[in-house]
Design an enzyme around this catalytic site. Sequence first.
Site, PDB file in Angstrom:
ATOM      1  N   ASP A  67     -11.226 -14.578 -11.581  1.00  0.00           N
ATOM      2  CA  ASP A  67     -10.329 -14.782 -12.715  1.00  0.00           C
ATOM      3  C   ASP A  67     -10.314 -13.561 -13.636  1.00  0.00           C
ATOM      4  O   ASP A  67     -11.065 -12.605 -13.424  1.00  0.00           O
ATOM      5  CB  ASP A  67     -10.675 -16.071 -13.482  1.00  0.00           C
ATOM      6  CG  ASP A  67     -12.188 -16.279 -13.653  1.00  0.00           C
ATOM      7  OD1 ASP A  67     -12.957 -15.307 -13.492  1.00  0.00           O
ATOM      8  OD2 ASP A  67     -12.604 -17.409 -13.956  1.00  0.00           O
ATOM      9  N   ASN A 136     -17.733 -28.053 -19.360  1.00  0.00           N
ATOM     10  CA  ASN A 136     -16.730 -29.102 -19.197  1.00  0.00           C
ATOM     11  C   ASN A 136     -16.365 -29.320 -17.726  1.00  0.00           C
ATOM     12  O   ASN A 136     -15.396 -30.006 -17.420  1.00  0.00           O
ATOM     13  CB  ASN A 136     -15.468 -28.762 -20.013  1.00  0.00           C
ATOM     14  CG  ASN A 136     -14.812 -27.466 -19.542  1.00  0.00           C
ATOM     15  OD1 ASN A 136     -15.207 -26.885 -18.538  1.00  0.00           O
ATOM     16  ND2 ASN A 136     -13.797 -27.018 -20.259  1.00  0.00           N
ATOM     17  N   HIS A 138     -15.424 -26.957 -15.555  1.00  0.00           N
ATOM     18  CA  HIS A 138     -14.420 -26.050 -14.967  1.00  0.00           C
ATOM     19  C   HIS A 138     -15.041 -25.157 -13.890  1.00  0.00           C
ATOM     20  O   HIS A 138     -16.236 -24.862 -13.917  1.00  0.00           O
ATOM     21  CB  HIS A 138     -13.677 -25.225 -16.035  1.00  0.00           C
ATOM     22  CG  HIS A 138     -14.447 -24.119 -16.673  1.00  0.00           C
ATOM     23  ND1 HIS A 138     -14.203 -23.668 -17.953  1.00  0.00           N
ATOM     24  CD2 HIS A 138     -15.456 -23.316 -16.229  1.00  0.00           C
ATOM     25  CE1 HIS A 138     -14.991 -22.673 -18.251  1.00  0.00           C
ATOM     26  NE2 HIS A 138     -15.777 -22.435 -17.221  1.00  0.00           N
ATOM     27  N   GLU A 143      -9.464 -25.408 -15.933  1.00  0.00           N
ATOM     28  CA  GLU A 143     -10.002 -26.306 -16.941  1.00  0.00           C
ATOM     29  C   GLU A 143      -9.742 -27.773 -16.553  1.00  0.00           C
ATOM     30  O   GLU A 143      -8.894 -28.038 -15.684  1.00  0.00           O
ATOM     31  CB  GLU A 143      -9.337 -25.997 -18.300  1.00  0.00           C
ATOM     32  CG  GLU A 143      -9.561 -24.580 -18.794  1.00  0.00           C
ATOM     33  CD  GLU A 143     -10.980 -24.339 -19.337  1.00  0.00           C
ATOM     34  OE1 GLU A 143     -11.907 -25.086 -18.986  1.00  0.00           O
ATOM     35  OE2 GLU A 143     -11.152 -23.373 -20.108  1.00  0.00           O
TER      36      GLU A 143
HETATM   37  C1  F6R Z   1     -16.356 -16.845 -14.554  1.00  0.00           C
HETATM   38  C2  F6R Z   1     -15.767 -18.173 -14.472  1.00  0.00           C
HETATM   39  C3  F6R Z   1     -16.327 -19.340 -15.215  1.00  0.00           C
HETATM   40  C4  F6R Z   1     -17.843 -19.327 -15.364  1.00  0.00           C
HETATM   41  C5  F6R Z   1     -18.314 -20.538 -16.156  1.00  0.00           C
HETATM   42  C6  F6R Z   1     -19.798 -20.503 -16.412  1.00  0.00           C
HETATM   43  O1  F6R Z   1     -15.637 -15.932 -13.757  1.00  0.00           O
HETATM   44  O2  F6R Z   1     -14.815 -18.312 -13.820  1.00  0.00           O
HETATM   45  O3  F6R Z   1     -15.937 -20.519 -14.535  1.00  0.00           O
HETATM   46  O4  F6R Z   1     -18.431 -19.309 -14.108  1.00  0.00           O
HETATM   47  O5  F6R Z   1     -17.651 -20.593 -17.375  1.00  0.00           O
HETATM   48  O6  F6R Z   1     -20.108 -19.395 -17.185  1.00  0.00           O
HETATM   49  P1  F6R Z   1     -21.598 -18.957 -17.454  1.00  0.00           P
HETATM   50  O7  F6R Z   1     -22.175 -18.538 -16.157  1.00  0.00           O
HETATM   51  O8  F6R Z   1     -21.490 -17.823 -18.430  1.00  0.00           O
HETATM   52  O9  F6R Z   1     -22.285 -20.158 -18.027  1.00  0.00           O
END
Ligand code: F6R
Length: 262
Positions: A67, A136, A138, A143
């Site tokens: 992303d 959440n 995702h 989301e």
């Molecule tokens: C990152 C992404 C997000 C993260 C998620 C967890 O490229 O797509 O889905 O993997 O928000 O983030 P962290 O690892 O910072 O808790």
Amino acid sequence: MEVIFTSNYEKICEEAARIILREWKKKKNLALGLATGATPLGVYKELIELYQKKEIDFSGVQTFGLDEYLGLEEDHPQSFAHYMKENFLKHINIKKENIFRLDGKPSDIDTNCQEYEDKIKSCGGIDVQILGIGRNGHIGFNEPGSSLSSRTRVKTLAEETVKDNACFFENEREVPRFCLTIGIGTVMEAKMIILLASGGNKKDAVRQCVEGPVTASVPASVLQFHPQAKIIVDEDAGALLSRKGYYEWVFQNKERVKDYLK
Ligand code: F6R
């Protein structure tokens, strides 16, 4: 779904890197899907160490970013392109032409998203997709409420994601509200998925992902439909899983399956 319990964050990363190394040994031109965020940092560190020890060679490997924030230039310190370069790609011998990512400043969003999908397909699909999980539920920036068959597209960040990611910016107002993300349908086409979760703030999301109903309200729960999804957690992130003993037994004894054929 295979749930792998480890004692701490370092062990999560070692296990993920071990799996990636094993897959690379089977296919030297592995297509690796890369996530950003805090969680996979240790995996990239492990992979860099393996490269330095000459145990892995990235010259044939292709990478696909999961992303990107919409509106950030490639060299913006908080862009995912910058994160991947600084934390992983500049430390290994990957060929520049084998690094694929979503452009945060596309001239045309829909065309760029379609071209990214086409690129993934033309490389034969992603072999191993690394994922983190949002509090959440995702995955990528899909989301809650995202279609479980969605493709690469623009998304609006949820309020809690903006708050969670604010620590990487000067303040919450600086966090872009829009992003580009490969879709849940796109993620599900990866041949193997490794989702990493560490720490107590992920325990509810992990419980819903692994043992809750499959629902678009918890995008990660769709991984229950994936034939090769590995969920690697530490004690804190896995604290609410009710079948912990079973998962541990399966993991520790999987090699014994062969004994039953002797
Ligand atoms: C990152 C992404 C997000 C993260 C998620 C967890 O490229 O797509 O889905 O993997 O928000 O983030 P962290 O690892 O910072 O808790």
